[in-house]
Design a protein around this motif. Structure first.
Motif, short mmCIF file in Angstrom:
data_model
loop_
_atom_site.label_atom_id
_atom_site.label_comp_id
_atom_site.label_asym_id
_atom_site.label_seq_id
_atom_site.Cartn_x
_atom_site.Cartn_y
_atom_site.Cartn_z
N ILE A 165 0.87 -1.18 0.00
CA ILE A 165 0.00 0.00 0.00
C ILE A 165 0.90 1.22 0.00
O ILE A 165 1.82 1.33 0.81
CB ILE A 165 -0.92 0.02 1.23
N GLU A 166 0.64 2.15 -0.91
CA GLU A 166 1.48 3.33 -1.08
C GLU A 166 0.71 4.60 -0.73
O GLU A 166 -0.46 4.75 -1.11
CB GLU A 166 1.97 3.41 -2.52
N ALA A 167 1.35 5.49 0.01
CA ALA A 167 0.73 6.76 0.36
C ALA A 167 0.82 7.74 -0.79
O ALA A 167 1.86 7.85 -1.44
CB ALA A 167 1.41 7.34 1.60
N MET A 168 -0.27 8.44 -1.03
CA MET A 168 -0.31 9.50 -2.02
C MET A 168 -1.12 10.66 -1.44
O MET A 168 -2.35 10.64 -1.51
CB MET A 168 -0.95 9.01 -3.33
N SER A 169 -0.43 11.62 -0.84
CA SER A 169 -1.11 12.77 -0.26
C SER A 169 -2.13 12.31 0.78
O SER A 169 -1.78 11.63 1.74
CB SER A 169 -1.77 13.62 -1.35
N THR A 170 -3.41 12.63 0.58
CA THR A 170 -4.46 12.27 1.55
C THR A 170 -5.15 10.96 1.21
O THR A 170 -6.16 10.63 1.81
CB THR A 170 -5.51 13.39 1.63
N TYR A 171 -4.65 10.22 0.22
CA TYR A 171 -5.25 8.93 -0.10
C TYR A 171 -4.15 7.88 -0.21
O TYR A 171 -2.97 8.16 -0.09
CB TYR A 171 -6.07 9.01 -1.38
N SER A 172 -4.56 6.63 -0.42
CA SER A 172 -3.62 5.52 -0.50
C SER A 172 -3.94 4.67 -1.72
O SER A 172 -5.07 4.64 -2.19
CB SER A 172 -3.71 4.64 0.76
N ILE A 173 -2.92 3.95 -2.20
CA ILE A 173 -3.10 3.07 -3.35
C ILE A 173 -2.80 1.64 -2.91
O ILE A 173 -1.70 1.35 -2.43
CB ILE A 173 -2.18 3.46 -4.51
N LEU A 174 -3.77 0.75 -3.08
CA LEU A 174 -3.59 -0.66 -2.78
C LEU A 174 -3.19 -1.35 -4.08
O LEU A 174 -3.93 -1.33 -5.06
CB LEU A 174 -4.89 -1.28 -2.25
N VAL A 175 -2.01 -1.94 -4.08
CA VAL A 175 -1.43 -2.49 -5.31
C VAL A 175 -1.44 -4.01 -5.27
O VAL A 175 -0.92 -4.63 -4.34
CB VAL A 175 0.02 -1.98 -5.50
N THR A 176 -2.05 -4.63 -6.29
CA THR A 176 -1.97 -6.08 -6.49
C THR A 176 -1.14 -6.33 -7.74
O THR A 176 -0.65 -5.39 -8.38
CB THR A 176 -3.37 -6.70 -6.66
N GLU A 177 -0.97 -7.58 -8.11
CA GLU A 177 -0.20 -7.91 -9.31
C GLU A 177 -0.84 -7.32 -10.56
O GLU A 177 -0.16 -6.99 -11.53
CB GLU A 177 -0.10 -9.44 -9.47
N THR A 178 -2.17 -7.18 -10.55
CA THR A 178 -2.86 -6.78 -11.78
C THR A 178 -3.60 -5.46 -11.70
O THR A 178 -4.01 -4.92 -12.72
CB THR A 178 -3.88 -7.87 -12.17
N GLN A 179 -3.81 -4.92 -10.47
CA GLN A 179 -4.63 -3.73 -10.34
C GLN A 179 -4.09 -2.78 -9.28
O GLN A 179 -3.29 -3.18 -8.42
CB GLN A 179 -6.07 -4.09 -9.96
N LYS A 180 -4.56 -1.53 -9.37
CA LYS A 180 -4.29 -0.54 -8.33
C LYS A 180 -5.63 0.06 -7.92
O LYS A 180 -6.40 0.50 -8.77
CB LYS A 180 -3.35 0.55 -8.83
N HIS A 181 -5.89 0.06 -6.60
CA HIS A 181 -7.15 0.58 -6.07
C HIS A 181 -6.85 1.83 -5.25
O HIS A 181 -6.08 1.77 -4.29
CB HIS A 181 -7.84 -0.45 -5.19
N ILE A 182 -7.47 2.94 -5.59
CA ILE A 182 -7.31 4.18 -4.83
C ILE A 182 -8.39 4.24 -3.76
O ILE A 182 -9.58 4.14 -4.05
CB ILE A 182 -7.42 5.41 -5.75
N VAL A 183 -7.96 4.38 -2.49
CA VAL A 183 -8.90 4.52 -1.39
C VAL A 183 -8.62 5.85 -0.69
O VAL A 183 -7.47 6.22 -0.48
CB VAL A 183 -8.79 3.34 -0.40
N TYR A 184 -9.69 6.54 -0.35
CA TYR A 184 -9.55 7.89 0.19
C TYR A 184 -9.42 7.85 1.71
O TYR A 184 -10.32 8.21 2.46
CB TYR A 184 -10.71 8.75 -0.29
#
Length: 245
Positions: A165-184
């Motif tokens: 999971i990567e931090a991006m400002s006020t949200y986070s990105i959940l990274v799998t092998e095939t997708q990236k999910h942005i959660v606020y």
């Protein structure tokens, strides 16, 4: 093949027509037993606390007076039932990291979709059952799914598939092998709420799934096709933890 175990169900909805629909669906479905159909979450809580046999499935409306479905879930006694939330709002603002629900139905509920929810409940109960072995190693792959709010939609995500999971400002990105999910939600808030012990903070901008680490070299973690840095302030403690896994 033996029949699947009967699941004891409770319906909670302040709308009589909605309750009648769910009662009919339960009656149509083999392997379900209706214990109670209630118009009030407070009555449901009282019933579940005093029940001689545990309730297996709770079909739960969200918006109700006095005590909402969302407020009821954390109060459920242990062992808690599989919760299937039922709501008129497909984009209802559920804090998915606080609710370990098995499924999420949108009114008007269609019978095929109801059957799919029952199948998910059965699958979840099988995966959560204790393994029939004497292996002392804790098996923590159970209950790995959470609903995550992505773009105003609840998405079922298996966290065993999340690499990091990567931090991006006020949200986070959940990274799998095939997708990236942005959660606020911020990485800090996510770290506090995430219920899986194998997710570890390794950098001010990264949380990793330690089960998906392929290799470690020069303070860089290889997770599938991705590389994630280990921060200096995290390195010593993380490496101790990693060697003890």
């Amino acid at each position: 093949m033996s029949a699947p175990p009967v699941l004891r169900c409770v319906i909670v909805d302040d709308n009589e027509i909605n309750r009648f629909t769910l009662e009919h669906f339960v009656e149509l479905t083999e392997g379900l037993e209706l214990v109670a159909s209630l118009p009030d979450a407070r009555a449901a809580l009282s019933l579940m606390r005093s029940a001689e046999q545990p309730i297996d499935v709770l079909l739960l409306d969200i918006e109700m007076p006095h005590l909402s479905g969302l407020e009821l879930v954390p109060l459920l006694p242990s062992p808690a039932p599989d919760v299937v939330l039922v709501t008129s709002h497909p984009n209802f603002a559920v804090d998915a990291f606080d609710l370990r629900v098995t499924d999420y139905l949108v009114k008007p509920v269609e019978y095929p979709r109801f059957l799919k929810a029952v199948d998910r409940v059965r699958a979840h109960r099988v995966s959560a059952a204790p393994a029939p072995t004497a292996d002392p190693t804790p098996a923590t792959f159970e209950n790995s799914e959470l609903f995550v709010k992505v773009n105003n939609k609840l998405v079922r995500l298996d966290f065993n598939e999340v690499l990091f999971i990567e931090a991006m400002s006020t949200y986070s990105i959940l990274v799998t092998e095939t997708q990236k999910h942005i959660v606020y939600i911020t990485l800090k808030a996510l770290e506090e709420r995430l219920p899986f012990a194998h997710f570890r903070r390794v950098h001010r901008s990264y949380i990793v799934n330690t089960r998906r680490i392929d290799s470690v070299h020069d303070n860089m973690l290889q997770l599938g096709s991705y590389e994630v840095p280990v921060g200096k302030s995290y390195a010593e403690e993380f490496m101790k933890q990693l060697r003890g896994l």
